[in-house]
Write a protein that holds these residues in place. Sequence first.
Motif, PDB file in Angstrom:
ATOM      1  N   ASP A 111      52.532  30.466  59.686  1.00  0.00           N
ATOM      2  CA  ASP A 111      51.589  30.377  58.582  1.00  0.00           C
ATOM      3  C   ASP A 111      52.299  30.035  57.276  1.00  0.00           C
ATOM      4  O   ASP A 111      51.758  29.313  56.433  1.00  0.00           O
ATOM      5  CB  ASP A 111      50.827  31.692  58.422  1.00  0.00           C
ATOM      6  CG  ASP A 111      49.737  31.865  59.469  1.00  0.00           C
ATOM      7  OD1 ASP A 111      49.116  30.852  59.838  1.00  0.00           O
ATOM      8  OD2 ASP A 111      49.512  32.997  59.923  1.00  0.00           O
ATOM      9  N   GLY A 112      53.518  30.556  57.112  1.00  0.00           N
ATOM     10  CA  GLY A 112      54.286  30.253  55.913  1.00  0.00           C
ATOM     11  C   GLY A 112      54.566  28.771  55.782  1.00  0.00           C
ATOM     12  O   GLY A 112      54.481  28.197  54.688  1.00  0.00           O
ATOM     13  N   LEU A 113      54.905  28.119  56.899  1.00  0.00           N
ATOM     14  CA  LEU A 113      55.141  26.677  56.880  1.00  0.00           C
ATOM     15  C   LEU A 113      53.876  25.921  56.505  1.00  0.00           C
ATOM     16  O   LEU A 113      53.899  24.986  55.693  1.00  0.00           O
ATOM     17  CB  LEU A 113      55.656  26.208  58.237  1.00  0.00           C
ATOM     18  CG  LEU A 113      57.171  26.264  58.450  1.00  0.00           C
ATOM     19  CD1 LEU A 113      57.666  27.714  58.463  1.00  0.00           C
ATOM     20  CD2 LEU A 113      57.566  25.569  59.742  1.00  0.00           C
ATOM     21  N   LYS A 114      52.760  26.328  57.087  1.00  0.00           N
ATOM     22  CA  LYS A 114      51.493  25.652  56.783  1.00  0.00           C
ATOM     23  C   LYS A 114      51.131  25.818  55.315  1.00  0.00           C
ATOM     24  O   LYS A 114      50.733  24.855  54.651  1.00  0.00           O
ATOM     25  CB  LYS A 114      50.371  26.202  57.665  1.00  0.00           C
ATOM     26  CG  LYS A 114      49.008  25.589  57.340  1.00  0.00           C
ATOM     27  CD  LYS A 114      47.884  26.293  58.040  1.00  0.00           C
ATOM     28  CE  LYS A 114      46.534  25.690  57.649  1.00  0.00           C
ATOM     29  NZ  LYS A 114      46.264  25.780  56.189  1.00  0.00           N
ATOM     30  N   TRP A 115      51.265  27.036  54.804  1.00  0.00           N
ATOM     31  CA  TRP A 115      50.902  27.294  53.417  1.00  0.00           C
ATOM     32  C   TRP A 115      51.765  26.501  52.449  1.00  0.00           C
ATOM     33  O   TRP A 115      51.275  26.014  51.426  1.00  0.00           O
ATOM     34  CB  TRP A 115      50.997  28.786  53.123  1.00  0.00           C
ATOM     35  CG  TRP A 115      49.985  29.610  53.865  1.00  0.00           C
ATOM     36  CD1 TRP A 115      48.754  29.192  54.325  1.00  0.00           C
ATOM     37  CD2 TRP A 115      50.109  30.982  54.249  1.00  0.00           C
ATOM     38  NE1 TRP A 115      48.117  30.210  54.974  1.00  0.00           N
ATOM     39  CE2 TRP A 115      48.907  31.335  54.946  1.00  0.00           C
ATOM     40  CE3 TRP A 115      51.097  31.952  54.093  1.00  0.00           C
ATOM     41  CZ2 TRP A 115      48.699  32.616  55.466  1.00  0.00           C
ATOM     42  CZ3 TRP A 115      50.881  33.228  54.603  1.00  0.00           C
ATOM     43  CH2 TRP A 115      49.698  33.553  55.281  1.00  0.00           C
ATOM     44  N   PHE A 116      53.052  26.357  52.764  1.00  0.00           N
ATOM     45  CA  PHE A 116      53.909  25.555  51.892  1.00  0.00           C
ATOM     46  C   PHE A 116      53.511  24.087  51.961  1.00  0.00           C
ATOM     47  O   PHE A 116      53.445  23.405  50.937  1.00  0.00           O
ATOM     48  CB  PHE A 116      55.378  25.715  52.281  1.00  0.00           C
ATOM     49  CG  PHE A 116      56.297  24.880  51.433  1.00  0.00           C
ATOM     50  CD1 PHE A 116      56.742  25.341  50.203  1.00  0.00           C
ATOM     51  CD2 PHE A 116      56.701  23.618  51.852  1.00  0.00           C
ATOM     52  CE1 PHE A 116      57.571  24.562  49.401  1.00  0.00           C
ATOM     53  CE2 PHE A 116      57.541  22.840  51.067  1.00  0.00           C
ATOM     54  CZ  PHE A 116      57.973  23.317  49.839  1.00  0.00           C
ATOM     55  N   ASN A 117      53.262  23.582  53.171  1.00  0.00           N
ATOM     56  CA  ASN A 117      52.862  22.184  53.303  1.00  0.00           C
ATOM     57  C   ASN A 117      51.572  21.900  52.548  1.00  0.00           C
ATOM     58  O   ASN A 117      51.365  20.800  52.036  1.00  0.00           O
ATOM     59  CB  ASN A 117      52.686  21.823  54.779  1.00  0.00           C
ATOM     60  CG  ASN A 117      54.009  21.551  55.473  1.00  0.00           C
ATOM     61  OD1 ASN A 117      54.969  21.101  54.847  1.00  0.00           O
ATOM     62  ND2 ASN A 117      54.064  21.824  56.765  1.00  0.00           N
ATOM     63  N   ASP A 118      50.683  22.902  52.475  1.00  0.00           N
ATOM     64  CA  ASP A 118      49.432  22.725  51.742  1.00  0.00           C
ATOM     65  C   ASP A 118      49.669  22.548  50.245  1.00  0.00           C
ATOM     66  O   ASP A 118      48.894  21.859  49.567  1.00  0.00           O
ATOM     67  CB  ASP A 118      48.522  23.942  51.956  1.00  0.00           C
ATOM     68  CG  ASP A 118      47.950  24.013  53.364  1.00  0.00           C
ATOM     69  OD1 ASP A 118      47.979  22.978  54.056  1.00  0.00           O
ATOM     70  OD2 ASP A 118      47.486  25.093  53.760  1.00  0.00           O
ATOM     71  N   CYS A 119      50.743  23.167  49.743  1.00  0.00           N
ATOM     72  CA  CYS A 119      51.007  23.093  48.305  1.00  0.00           C
ATOM     73  C   CYS A 119      52.503  23.286  48.030  1.00  0.00           C
ATOM     74  O   CYS A 119      52.930  24.356  47.631  1.00  0.00           O
ATOM     75  CB  CYS A 119      50.192  24.136  47.562  1.00  0.00           C
ATOM     76  SG  CYS A 119      50.314  24.000  45.757  1.00  0.00           S
ATOM     77  N   PRO A 120      53.314  22.253  48.248  1.00  0.00           N
ATOM     78  CA  PRO A 120      54.757  22.374  48.019  1.00  0.00           C
ATOM     79  C   PRO A 120      55.148  22.341  46.543  1.00  0.00           C
ATOM     80  O   PRO A 120      56.209  22.823  46.169  1.00  0.00           O
ATOM     81  CB  PRO A 120      55.333  21.164  48.760  1.00  0.00           C
ATOM     82  CG  PRO A 120      54.233  20.156  48.712  1.00  0.00           C
ATOM     83  CD  PRO A 120      52.967  20.938  48.821  1.00  0.00           C
ATOM     84  N   VAL A 121      54.275  21.766  45.714  1.00  0.00           N
ATOM     85  CA  VAL A 121      54.545  21.641  44.278  1.00  0.00           C
ATOM     86  C   VAL A 121      53.335  22.157  43.510  1.00  0.00           C
ATOM     87  O   VAL A 121      52.234  21.605  43.626  1.00  0.00           O
ATOM     88  CB  VAL A 121      54.835  20.185  43.878  1.00  0.00           C
ATOM     89  CG1 VAL A 121      55.120  20.101  42.380  1.00  0.00           C
ATOM     90  CG2 VAL A 121      55.995  19.619  44.685  1.00  0.00           C
ATOM     91  N   LYS A 122      53.520  23.186  42.737  1.00  0.00           N
ATOM     92  CA  LYS A 122      52.417  23.777  41.997  1.00  0.00           C
ATOM     93  C   LYS A 122      51.919  22.823  40.914  1.00  0.00           C
ATOM     94  O   LYS A 122      52.691  22.191  40.212  1.00  0.00           O
ATOM     95  CB  LYS A 122      52.865  25.095  41.353  1.00  0.00           C
ATOM     96  CG  LYS A 122      51.751  25.853  40.649  1.00  0.00           C
ATOM     97  CD  LYS A 122      52.254  27.178  40.091  1.00  0.00           C
ATOM     98  CE  LYS A 122      51.152  27.949  39.394  1.00  0.00           C
ATOM     99  NZ  LYS A 122      51.624  29.248  38.856  1.00  0.00           N
TER     100      LYS A 122
END
Length: 268
Positions: free
Chosen positions: A112-123
């Motif tokens: 899930d951590g990988l997915k969440w980062f891929n969803d928003c890698p740059v704020k």
Amino acid sequence: ARRAEHEKMKAQREAEAAERLAGKERLKAAGKIDPKHFVEVCQQVVQGSRTHDFDSFEYNGPVSDREVVFNLGAYKTGSTSFDAAATQLGMRACKTGWGDVGPGGDISFQLDGLKWFNDCPVKSDSCQVNAAVEIFQRAIANCDVVGDAPWPYLYPTLMRAFPKAKFVYTRQKSCSDWIYHVTGLYEAGLSGGPLLPCWYGDDLYSKPHDSSWLDRCVETERTIVLTAQKLNLPLLVLHAGGEHANLNMTLVAEFLGKELGPKAKNYP
């Protein structure tokens, strides 16, 4: 005085042992995942890392001009030695899963951590970072080099969201050698729960001896190189052994744009 020092060292060893045990328990807990959820998340995580889709994978989110170095080498590839080399060159190297940027690093080993980062890698205004993976953005912002999980499994997004970054790939002399080395880590329960079975086996119950792991390791190496070439990104492949072995500080310093000082002559 000697007795006090002895007791201090003993207490330190006991604390370290307790932390290792706690870490194992946290990873076991992270490894518990619903099979249906595993399939759904895994399918998203591996996008852009296959030979049939690395070229067509699209990232349409915000990009960053951060000039960080991502080490995409998996576990047991010499990533810690590369961190030591970068440190000798005056750079701060961090592993989120090792607590180098504070608590919460266990998310590094969770799908899930990988997915969440891929969803928003740059704020950005249009992209709000999930609080659970804020530690990843913190590492990118505060460290010169980041490696180990989760970065080896995020490169399709990383290479597009961070166009000014540099990429390093540390590797064993072959994928067969890597599987041999990572098997012990896997059997000890320290390989990140379902993360590796997803990436290398596409199955929650796959193990390193499955043929898919070898094929997938080879595919990962190829698509890392092909993606970097497609996007014209700087990539340094560091071979730990074999006929292409190239672990030397001169090469690393030149790639990182650092001066090779007298204390950084030998590769760690």
